[in-house]
Every structure is written in structure tokens, then in C-alpha cells.
Design a protein around this motif. Sequence first.
Motif, PDB file in Angstrom:
ATOM      1  N   UNK A   1       0.824  -1.207   0.000  1.00  0.00           N
ATOM      2  CA  UNK A   1       0.000   0.000   0.000  1.00  0.00           C
ATOM      3  C   UNK A   1       0.865   1.266   0.000  1.00  0.00           C
ATOM      4  N   UNK A   2       1.472   1.611  -1.132  1.00  0.00           N
ATOM      5  CA  UNK A   2       2.335   2.798  -1.185  1.00  0.00           C
ATOM      6  C   UNK A   2       1.605   4.102  -0.847  1.00  0.00           C
ATOM      7  N   UNK A   3       0.303   4.165  -1.130  1.00  0.00           N
ATOM      8  CA  UNK A   3      -0.458   5.366  -0.770  1.00  0.00           C
ATOM      9  C   UNK A   3      -0.463   5.574   0.746  1.00  0.00           C
ATOM     10  N   UNK A   4      -0.580   4.482   1.489  1.00  0.00           N
ATOM     11  CA  UNK A   4      -0.535   4.572   2.947  1.00  0.00           C
ATOM     12  C   UNK A   4       0.827   5.054   3.423  1.00  0.00           C
ATOM     13  N   UNK A   5       1.890   4.558   2.814  1.00  0.00           N
ATOM     14  CA  UNK A   5       3.241   5.005   3.181  1.00  0.00           C
ATOM     15  C   UNK A   5       3.344   6.515   3.010  1.00  0.00           C
ATOM     16  N   UNK A   6       2.824   7.034   1.907  1.00  0.00           N
ATOM     17  CA  UNK A   6       2.864   8.474   1.650  1.00  0.00           C
ATOM     18  C   UNK A   6       2.073   9.233   2.712  1.00  0.00           C
ATOM     19  N   UNK A   7       0.884   8.743   3.042  1.00  0.00           N
ATOM     20  CA  UNK A   7       0.074   9.392   4.080  1.00  0.00           C
ATOM     21  C   UNK A   7       0.812   9.438   5.417  1.00  0.00           C
ATOM     22  N   UNK A   8       1.352   8.298   5.826  1.00  0.00           N
ATOM     23  CA  UNK A   8       2.020   8.212   7.125  1.00  0.00           C
ATOM     24  C   UNK A   8       3.314   9.036   7.152  1.00  0.00           C
ATOM     25  N   UNK A   9       4.026   9.055   6.035  1.00  0.00           N
ATOM     26  CA  UNK A   9       5.271   9.820   5.972  1.00  0.00           C
ATOM     27  C   UNK A   9       5.014  11.319   6.089  1.00  0.00           C
ATOM     28  N   UNK A  10       3.790  11.743   5.791  1.00  0.00           N
ATOM     29  CA  UNK A  10       3.450  13.152   5.885  1.00  0.00           C
ATOM     30  C   UNK A  10       3.145  13.637   7.291  1.00  0.00           C
ATOM     31  N   UNK A  11       3.081  12.722   8.248  1.00  0.00           N
ATOM     32  CA  UNK A  11       2.798  13.121   9.632  1.00  0.00           C
ATOM     33  C   UNK A  11       4.007  13.796  10.262  1.00  0.00           C
ATOM     34  N   UNK A  12       3.754  14.769  11.114  1.00  0.00           N
ATOM     35  CA  UNK A  12       4.838  15.439  11.833  1.00  0.00           C
ATOM     36  C   UNK A  12       5.534  14.477  12.786  1.00  0.00           C
ATOM     37  N   UNK A  13       4.770  13.543  13.365  1.00  0.00           N
ATOM     38  CA  UNK A  13       5.329  12.572  14.298  1.00  0.00           C
ATOM     39  C   UNK A  13       4.542  11.269  14.185  1.00  0.00           C
ATOM     40  N   UNK A  14       5.275  10.174  14.020  1.00  0.00           N
ATOM     41  CA  UNK A  14       4.652   8.863  13.893  1.00  0.00           C
ATOM     42  C   UNK A  14       5.606   7.844  14.502  1.00  0.00           C
ATOM     43  N   UNK A  15       5.202   7.258  15.605  1.00  0.00           N
ATOM     44  CA  UNK A  15       6.076   6.300  16.295  1.00  0.00           C
ATOM     45  C   UNK A  15       5.322   5.018  16.602  1.00  0.00           C
ATOM     46  N   UNK A  16       6.103   3.982  16.898  1.00  0.00           N
ATOM     47  CA  UNK A  16       5.524   2.741  17.364  1.00  0.00           C
ATOM     48  C   UNK A  16       5.535   1.642  16.324  1.00  0.00           C
ATOM     49  N   UNK A  17       4.707   0.633  16.586  1.00  0.00           N
ATOM     50  CA  UNK A  17       4.734  -0.583  15.774  1.00  0.00           C
ATOM     51  C   UNK A  17       4.339  -0.368  14.324  1.00  0.00           C
ATOM     52  N   UNK A  18       3.600   0.681  14.027  1.00  0.00           N
ATOM     53  CA  UNK A  18       3.218   0.910  12.638  1.00  0.00           C
ATOM     54  C   UNK A  18       4.034   2.020  11.983  1.00  0.00           C
ATOM     55  N   UNK A  19       5.121   2.450  12.602  1.00  0.00           N
ATOM     56  CA  UNK A  19       5.926   3.528  12.036  1.00  0.00           C
ATOM     57  C   UNK A  19       6.451   3.155  10.661  1.00  0.00           C
ATOM     58  N   UNK A  20       6.509   4.132   9.793  1.00  0.00           N
ATOM     59  CA  UNK A  20       6.881   3.907   8.398  1.00  0.00           C
ATOM     60  C   UNK A  20       8.262   3.275   8.274  1.00  0.00           C
ATOM     61  N   UNK A  21       9.112   3.398   9.260  1.00  0.00           N
ATOM     62  CA  UNK A  21      10.452   2.806   9.168  1.00  0.00           C
ATOM     63  C   UNK A  21      10.375   1.301   8.938  1.00  0.00           C
ATOM     64  N   UNK A  22       9.267   0.655   9.322  1.00  0.00           N
ATOM     65  CA  UNK A  22       9.114  -0.776   9.072  1.00  0.00           C
ATOM     66  C   UNK A  22       8.980  -1.085   7.587  1.00  0.00           C
ATOM     67  N   UNK A  23       8.640  -0.072   6.805  1.00  0.00           N
ATOM     68  CA  UNK A  23       8.454  -0.290   5.378  1.00  0.00           C
ATOM     69  C   UNK A  23       9.788  -0.315   4.624  1.00  0.00           C
ATOM     70  N   UNK A  24      10.850   0.035   5.248  1.00  0.00           N
ATOM     71  CA  UNK A  24      12.152   0.109   4.567  1.00  0.00           C
ATOM     72  C   UNK A  24      12.704  -1.268   4.257  1.00  0.00           C
TER      73      UNK A  24
END
Length: 136
Positions: free
Chosen positions: A113-136
Motif C-alpha cells: 500500500x504505497x499510498x498509505x506510506x505516503x500518508x504516514x510519511x506526511x505526519x509530523x510525528x509517527x512512532x511505534x509498531x506501525x511507524x513507516x520505518x518498518x516499510x524500509x
Amino acid sequence: MIYHCNRMKLKQGLPPEQIATALEHLKEQGRIPAVQSFVVGPEHGSEFDWGAIFVLADLDAYWEYLTHPAHKRSERAGVPLLEKFECYDVSDDPDPGLEARIAELQKRNYEADPELVTLMAGLASHTGSSAVTHAA
């Protein structure tokens, strides 16, 4: 059991009806068949505005929850309203590899779901088990 916890800080100045719609989407997530119980409500005593906890029996249920259309709709409606998002999981499962398996599910979800990655990457702060860093 896995307790999938979400904490949300809303952007300032959002129309109340837009917030209400996003909260209804969160409640729809609770009605996903894989969810055994849930709570969605205001968070008290912290910097976050809202919280949601979804109880899942196991990793299969976690995957069903992540990929369910109701969860996808909720992400699309809610993430653009957030300033800050924190997600974490609590479990009574004694498996020391559970955290890595949850991270793998999150990673697979982002890869699909690349659209979700884009949405989440746009957040000022996003931490925890669903953080975008897991997508790397």
C-alpha cells in the motif's frame, strides 16, 4: 491476545463534522470480524486527543485487521487529520519473537500500500509498531 493501541493528536482547527466522520471510521474498524473487542474515545491525561484499542486473538487476526477494507477506509479518512500518531502493541503471548512478527506484518502491509506510506510519511510525528520505518 494482542492489544493494538493507537494514540492520535489532531491538527488544530478541524471542522467537528470531519472529526466525527473519522471517529466513526475508527469504530468501524472495531467491527472488523477479526477484532474481538475495542474501545475508541478521548484520551485523558496526555497530549493526545483520541485513543483506540483493538483486541486481536493472534497474528492471523492482526493481518486480517490490517488489510480489511474498513481499516483502509479509516486510514484514508483519519491520517490526514493527524498531527501526531503513536501505535504500539501489548500482548500476553510469551513468544520473544512476537515483536519482530508484528513488525513484519506492518512491513508487508506498507509494501502492498504505497499510498498509505505516503500518508504516514506526511505526519509530523509517527512512532511505534506501525511507524513507516518498518516499510524500509
